[in-house]
Design a protein around this motif. Structure first.
Motif: not given
Length: 404
Positions: A186-192, A194-195
């Motif tokens: 859902t969020d490729p830019s988050s911590h690995r 938390r993506q």
């Protein structure tokens, strides 16, 4: 650590042993016959429905699940029961509604599902009315590193849009499969860690394309419905279908895989026992070069080593179950990883010797050992390859010696 079986465990062991003797083992040839006659190669043979009805009438149902929804057993109580079901891995787990991937999916919904998700999907799974699939592994990346997963789950207003490709999606080929749990980013830019998120996707949702069923060593799965390669193209589901919340997918996967790994290990002990029993029966009934095969020194060494390996593995699994019950999955992390490596290693070693002892019959459909090998060998990969767990174990061990 006290591994003595309590009264409840002994009672269930007795009931399950009797059920295995009276219903499961006699149904194995019927199951094989029905497999060959299926029009749909992924349809569950009817004998399983008969066995499920009988198991449920005996109270042998959802034993894997602790708490109010299941048998209310601890991991230590469930261990010897799962071992028994491992002796007939195609039939017994399915008959007791204790077969993967439904077990893991039910655990996820029990721990993280909303009341609405539980009502719509958990309840029919608990009743054995539907099947489910788990969609995590992808063909285009090394999925042993979950952070590689590239399937996208993107929010668009009141919906999530899913795009990606999965394979080895356990259970998805079954005509009874109604719901997928899909892991994606859902969020490729988050911590690995938390993506990733997990989301519920109905099997009949527009944009879901089941491309093919995957065979394991030439076998189609006869109990849970096989593994699929699936394309998700602009699949839309309501935002309410997210499990727990965005970014929780990795944590959910770890919570799901901990119990799954010990359940596999428990069943692998049963597979090992069945293979050792088959080996002993075979070598005592065959003569070569003027004497029983059982008198050959190499065969006796196989048998002795098999018994030693089984006893060692059982103790490690019981210790792991006890730790999970007393200090939780996180506290038992080292042992969970250890059994994930040790159990398939022991089982494939023993089953391989049993195949060798059977001669040509060992690779045929006339004995259970070839199918047992196919099951056990896949578990060197399923729920994470052995090498990944060894790497993690080594890192944890080395941390004790790091200079500060």
């Amino acid at each position: 650590m006290d591994f003595a079986f309590d009264a409840r465990t002994e009672e269930l062991r007795g009931q399950l042993t009797e059920f295995m003797d009276s219903h499961i083992y006699p149904s194995e040839p019927i199951f094989e016959e029905q497999l060959e006659k299926r029009e749909n190669p992924w349809e569950q043979p009817p004998i399983i429905d008969d066995l499920k009805q009988e198991a449920r009438s005996r109270g042998l149902w959802n034993l894997f699940l602790p708490g109010e929804h299941g048998g209310g057993l601890t991991n230590l109580q469930y261990a010897p029961l799962a071992e028994l079901t491992g002796r007939s891995p195609e039939l017994a787990p399915a008959a007791l509604n204790c077969a993967a991937p439904d077990t893991g999916n039910m655990e996820v919904l029990t721990m993280f599902g909303t009341p609405a998700q539980k009502e719509q999907w958990l309840q029919p799974l608990l009743e054995g009315e539907i099947r489910s699939a788990f969609c995590m592994t992808e063909p285009d990346v090394a999925s042993s590193d979950a952070s590689n997963i590239s399937t996208r789950i993107e929010r668009d207003g009141n919906e999530y849009v899913i795009n990606g490709r999965k394979w080895w999606s356990s259970g998805a080929m079954s005509p009874r499969c109604k719901i997928f749990i899909v892991m994606g980013k859902t969020d490729p830019s988050s911590h690995r860690h938390r993506q990733q998120s997990m989301i519920l996707v109905p099997r009949d949702a527009p944009g879901v394309n089941i491309k093919r069923g995957m065979h394991v060593f030439g076998y189609t799965d006869g109990s849970h419905g096989g593994h699929a390669e699936i394309e998700f193209t602009d699949v839309r589901v309501p935002v309410q279908n997210i499990i727990s919340g965005e970014g929780d997918g990795f944590a959910i996967a770890q919570a799901r895989l901990g119990p799954g790994r010990i359940h596999h290990a428990m069943r692998l002990i049963g597979m090992s026992e069945r293979a050792l029993e088959a080996m002993c029966r075979r070598v005592t009934s065959r003569v070569a070069f003027g004497k029983s095969i059982a008198e050959q020194g190499v065969v006796q060494e196989w048998i002795a080593d098999s018994r030693i390996k089984i006893e060692q593995l059982r103790l490690l699994v019981l210790k792991t179950a006890w730790l999970m019950d007393t200090v939780g999955n996180k506290g038992a992390h080292t042992e969970i990883q250890a059994i994930k490596v040790a159990a398939p290693s022991v089982a494939t070693w023993i089953i391989d010797r049993a195949i060798q002892a059977h001669g040509g019959g060992g690779v045929s459909q006339d004995f259970p050992v070839a199918a047992l090998y196919a099951h056990a060998r896949t578990l060197h990969l399923a729920d994470g390859p052995d090498e990944v767990h060894k790497r993690s174990l080594a890192h944890r061990e080395l941390r004790k010696y790091e200079t500060r």
